[in-house]
Design a protein around this motif. Structure first.
Motif, short mmCIF file in Angstrom:
data_model
loop_
_atom_site.label_atom_id
_atom_site.label_comp_id
_atom_site.label_asym_id
_atom_site.label_seq_id
_atom_site.Cartn_x
_atom_site.Cartn_y
_atom_site.Cartn_z
N ASP A 150 33.91 -15.35 -51.99
CA ASP A 150 34.60 -15.91 -50.83
C ASP A 150 33.66 -16.85 -50.06
OD1 ASP A 150 36.23 -13.85 -51.69
OD2 ASP A 150 37.12 -13.60 -49.71
N LEU A 187 31.15 -18.41 -51.25
CA LEU A 187 30.89 -19.60 -52.07
C LEU A 187 32.03 -20.60 -51.90
CD1 LEU A 187 28.96 -20.82 -54.17
CD2 LEU A 187 30.51 -19.98 -55.92
N LEU A 188 33.27 -20.10 -51.96
CA LEU A 188 34.41 -21.00 -51.79
C LEU A 188 34.42 -21.58 -50.38
CD1 LEU A 188 36.94 -22.38 -52.72
CD2 LEU A 188 38.23 -20.30 -52.30
N CYS A 235 31.85 -22.31 -48.60
CA CYS A 235 30.87 -23.40 -48.56
C CYS A 235 31.36 -24.61 -49.35
CB CYS A 235 29.53 -22.95 -49.16
SG CYS A 235 28.72 -21.67 -48.22
N PHE A 236 32.09 -24.37 -50.42
CA PHE A 236 32.47 -25.45 -51.33
C PHE A 236 33.67 -26.23 -50.83
CE2 PHE A 236 34.75 -26.74 -55.33
CZ PHE A 236 33.92 -27.80 -55.61
N ASP A 237 34.71 -25.53 -50.41
CA ASP A 237 35.96 -26.21 -50.09
C ASP A 237 36.79 -25.37 -49.11
OD1 ASP A 237 38.34 -27.56 -50.08
OD2 ASP A 237 38.47 -27.81 -52.24
N GLN A 238 36.53 -25.60 -47.83
CA GLN A 238 37.22 -24.79 -46.82
C GLN A 238 38.71 -25.03 -46.81
OE1 GLN A 238 35.61 -24.74 -42.88
NE2 GLN A 238 33.52 -24.83 -43.61
N ASN A 239 39.14 -26.26 -47.11
CA ASN A 239 40.57 -26.54 -47.13
C ASN A 239 41.28 -25.67 -48.15
OD1 ASN A 239 40.03 -28.46 -45.27
ND2 ASN A 239 40.41 -30.21 -46.59
N HIS A 240 40.68 -25.61 -49.33
CA HIS A 240 41.30 -24.80 -50.38
C HIS A 240 41.28 -23.32 -49.99
CE1 HIS A 240 42.67 -23.54 -54.29
NE2 HIS A 240 41.64 -22.73 -54.39
N LYS A 290 41.49 -22.09 -47.19
CA LYS A 290 42.55 -21.87 -46.21
C LYS A 290 43.93 -21.81 -46.88
CE LYS A 290 42.92 -22.37 -41.48
NZ LYS A 290 42.02 -22.48 -40.37
N VAL A 291 44.20 -22.76 -47.78
CA VAL A 291 45.55 -22.78 -48.36
C VAL A 291 45.79 -21.64 -49.34
CG1 VAL A 291 46.00 -25.23 -48.01
CG2 VAL A 291 45.03 -24.48 -50.17
N VAL A 292 44.75 -20.95 -49.82
CA VAL A 292 45.02 -19.77 -50.62
C VAL A 292 45.02 -18.51 -49.74
CG1 VAL A 292 44.26 -20.72 -52.82
CG2 VAL A 292 42.63 -19.45 -51.40
N PHE A 294 45.47 -26.41 -40.62
CA PHE A 294 44.14 -26.59 -40.03
C PHE A 294 44.22 -26.95 -38.56
CE2 PHE A 294 40.20 -27.10 -42.71
CZ PHE A 294 40.59 -26.08 -43.54
N HIS A 344 50.95 -19.92 -47.04
CA HIS A 344 49.64 -19.86 -47.69
C HIS A 344 49.41 -18.52 -48.36
CE1 HIS A 344 48.12 -23.15 -44.75
NE2 HIS A 344 48.92 -23.61 -45.67
N ASN A 358 50.64 -18.54 -51.63
CA ASN A 358 50.03 -19.55 -52.50
C ASN A 358 50.96 -20.73 -52.80
OD1 ASN A 358 47.21 -19.04 -53.59
ND2 ASN A 358 48.15 -17.01 -53.63
N VAL A 397 51.15 -23.66 -51.18
CA VAL A 397 50.61 -24.99 -50.93
C VAL A 397 49.29 -25.16 -51.68
CG1 VAL A 397 49.83 -26.62 -49.18
CG2 VAL A 397 51.66 -25.02 -48.64
N PHE A 435 27.38 -29.59 -56.04
CA PHE A 435 27.53 -28.15 -55.82
C PHE A 435 27.41 -27.39 -57.14
CE2 PHE A 435 29.39 -24.29 -54.11
CZ PHE A 435 29.04 -24.35 -52.78
N MET A 482 39.02 -20.87 -58.97
CA MET A 482 39.20 -20.79 -57.53
C MET A 482 40.69 -20.92 -57.16
SD MET A 482 36.03 -22.99 -56.04
CE MET A 482 34.34 -22.39 -56.20
N ARG A 534 43.14 -27.01 -60.88
CA ARG A 534 43.03 -25.92 -59.91
C ARG A 534 44.37 -25.71 -59.21
NH1 ARG A 534 39.03 -26.15 -54.77
NH2 ARG A 534 40.66 -27.55 -54.00
N GLN A 581 46.84 -22.45 -59.43
CA GLN A 581 47.29 -21.78 -58.21
C GLN A 581 48.80 -21.60 -58.19
OE1 GLN A 581 46.17 -23.85 -54.58
NE2 GLN A 581 47.52 -22.51 -53.42
#
Lengths: 287, 297
Positions: free
Chosen positions: A154, A156-157, A159-164, A166-168, B59, B78, B81, B83, B96, B106, B158, B162
């Motif tokens: 969690d 790691l995600l 840090c990598f992609d906060q938008n993603h 959030k949407v999951v 957001f 959300h 899942n 979106v 990264f 992910m 990805r 999802q």
């Protein structure tokens, strides 16, 4: 010859080595996230800003970790607030907030009668550590380590992609504060080993070394932990012969490892870069 | 993939978003999308495109108005899942330390338990998604070691893994070569036919008539919304872009025996939009010619 093994005859040395290794490992895991998230300055800021909290906790007799944690939150929270309510950039705000809090801590410290030496807080005192402090550092470090390992994907995600994230359906605000809390807790533990001033080194150098050597996160974690534990053991061991400056020896070892990694890293090191440049013909990237 | 996405609609109603400093980025924006559509979101920089995306992703919270997905507030959507988001290339840290496989997995995080250990189903869907975007052989590459188009496809995979019903794409064609652009468009069409809603934020005006069924034109609010044929017009574009567009009106009367063959090239420094005589939208047949579209009508 016997002089080489002399440190291992003493119980306090063995304990210091073990605690240093544990603290090193915890800081190393955290450092991977801090480096990837770009929170190096945040680590520096919070490690200084915990001082007033520690002094306050000492006065009221609360656990130092709690005081440090609250102090760290005040630092992070007020930095965020000032940033959104003024035109000053975040790194500048952070610089002002943490030096301000650190200075406040020093003033408070000078007004309070304690049996703790300021030097111990500023520079660490692993070889002369109280048993209760050692237990506190061990417990705090262990909790931080467990939390980070359980939620490592969690984080790691995050840090990598906060938008993603959030949407999951992940709670990124929670993860943000969790990382802050873990950072504060880890700083409390690291203070025992290297002190406030050098804590930031423990919080970023192992992650940097690992980032240079590997481009897979799990390997990065492993390399960071190995380099940090190695540095902790070597630094503590060497400091026995110097009669102190344990923290500085640990940090110095880490810095040397960083230089080695920077030159020798298989893919991202200076020598590798030169080899690659020489092996490939000159090409110009056209847009 | 496994299922034909069932009817999930997206309704944006009177959405007004203001930031802490009092700046109103978007006001009274309304449009709604039914399942099975590709919709372009077009507007200048700072027109509120990304704010609208953020509102759909939860957001930013609108000070007024609502975003509803299948009747649910965004947060509930959300959790299901529904979106999926494909980020703009500039927003990704390509150094990264994650592999292609890590990124695609992910997409399954929302379905995994709190330790995020992938199950057989997660791995199967991730694998299928990679196959669908033809990236299987790059599975173990670090993401920075890919070309522009491959990078885009990883993030599409990805979104597929999802199983999102609404897929948001931010500038999907920047840094993507001509061939990959076609492959991505083909894939988006397949997804549309499966019943997904695809919302694409783009500067690339030239591609819009080629693959978008609907258009939302935006500048601080929704200026126009409707089918591409009737909404993506010169007048509306002028309204949305104002002076930000390059407007070339070419009048080729030197073609022997031809009528006046007027051609207008509208470009925002990306793919150009070519408007033929009578406002007819020219689909780009010779797609790599769009920079030179004016010289050879």
């Amino acid at each position: 010859m016997t002089r080489i093994f002399e440190p291992f005859q003493y119980g306090f040395m063995i304990e210091a080595l073990l605690v240093a290794a544990l603290i090193g490992a915890v800081c190393a895991v955290l450092s991977c996230y801090l480096v990837l998230e770009g929170w190096s300055l945040m680590g520096d800021a919070i490690s200084h800003a915990v001082l007033p909290g520690i002094v306050l906790a000492y006065i009221v007799g609360a656990p130092l970790a709690l005081g440090a944690f609250l102090s760290g939150l005040v630092c992070a929270g007020s930095t965020g607030w000032i940033k959104t309510h003024s035109r000053v950039k975040e790194d500048t705000v952070m610089g002002i907030v943490f030096t301000g809090l650190f200075a406040l801590g020093l003033v408070m410290f000078s007004r309070v009668q304690t049996d703790v030496h300021l030097n111990h807080i500023l520079f660490g005192s692993l070889l002369g550590i109280e048993r209760s402090d050692m237990i506190q550092a061990t417990v705090t470090a262990s909790i931080a380590l467990c939390v980070m390992l359980a939620l490592r994907k969690d984080l790691l995600l995050y840090c990598f992609d906060q938008n993603h994230a959030k949407v999951v359906g992940m709670n990124t605000t929670f993860l943000h504060y969790l990382l802050l809390s873990v950072l504060s807790a880890t700083i409390v533990a690291a203070l025992q080993a290297v002190g406030i001033i050098l804590t930031v080194a423990m919080l970023i150098t192992p992650g940097c070394i690992a980032y240079l050597i590997s481009d897979r996160f799990d390997r990065m974690l492993l390399i960071a932990v190995i380099s940090a534990v190695f540095s902790a053991l070597v630094g503590t061991y060497v400091s026995y012969f110097l009669d102190g400056a344990t923290g500085s020896c640990i940090v110095l070892t880490q810095a040397l490892l960083f230089v080695l990694a920077m030159v020798l890293a298989p893919k991202h090191g200076l020598l590798a870069a030169r080899r690659i440049a020489r092996a490939s013909p000159v090409t110009v990237d056209l847009p | 993939m496994d299922h034909i996405a069932q009817g999930i609609d997206l309704v944006v109603q009177d959405v007004t978003v203001a930031y802490n400093n009092g700046h109103v980025a978007l006001h009274d924006a309304s449009f709604s999308l039914n399942p099975g559509t590709i919709c372009a979101l077009v507007g200048v920089n700072g027109s509120g495109k990304s704010t609208l995306f953020k509102a759909i992703m939860g957001f930013v919270r609108p000070v007024r108005g609502t975003v509803r997905i299948a009747g649910d507030p965004v947060k509930a959507a959300h959790k299901k899942n529904w979106v999926a988001y494909v980020p703009q290339s500039e927003d990704v840290d390509w150094s990264f330390p994650v592999s292609v496989w890590d990124v695609v997995l992910m997409g399954r995080y929302g379905y995994m338990n709190f330790l995020r250990i992938p199950g057989a189903q997660d791995k199967r869907l991730a694998m299928e998604s990679l196959e669908r975007v033809k990236m299987t052989e790059f599975k173990d590459r670090q993401i920075g070691e890919l070309s522009g188009g491959q990078k885009k496809r990883v993030f599409l995979a990805r979104a597929l893994a999802q199983q999102g019903r609404i897929i948001l794409l931010d500038e999907p064609f920047t840094g993507v070569d001509f061939k990959t652009e076609g492959a991505i468009i083909a894939l988006l069409r397949e997804l549309r036919d499966d019943g997904h809603i695809i919302l694409v934020s783009t500067h690339n005006l030239g591609t819009v008539p080629e693959f978008c069924d609907q258009v939302v034109m935006i500048n601080r609010t929704v200026l126009a919304f409707g089918p591409t044929e009737t909404t993506f017009t010169e007048e509306n574009l002028a309204l949305a872009f104002g002076g930000a567009l390059r407007h070339l009106r070419l009048d080729h009367t030197d073609v022997p025996g031809a009528e006046r063959n007027e051609l207008v090239v509208l470009t925002d420094d990306e793919g150009a939009l070519v408007v033929g005589a009578g406002g007819r939208l020219e689909r780009r047949k010779a797609r790599n010619d769009d920079q030179k579209a004016g010289s050879e009508p």
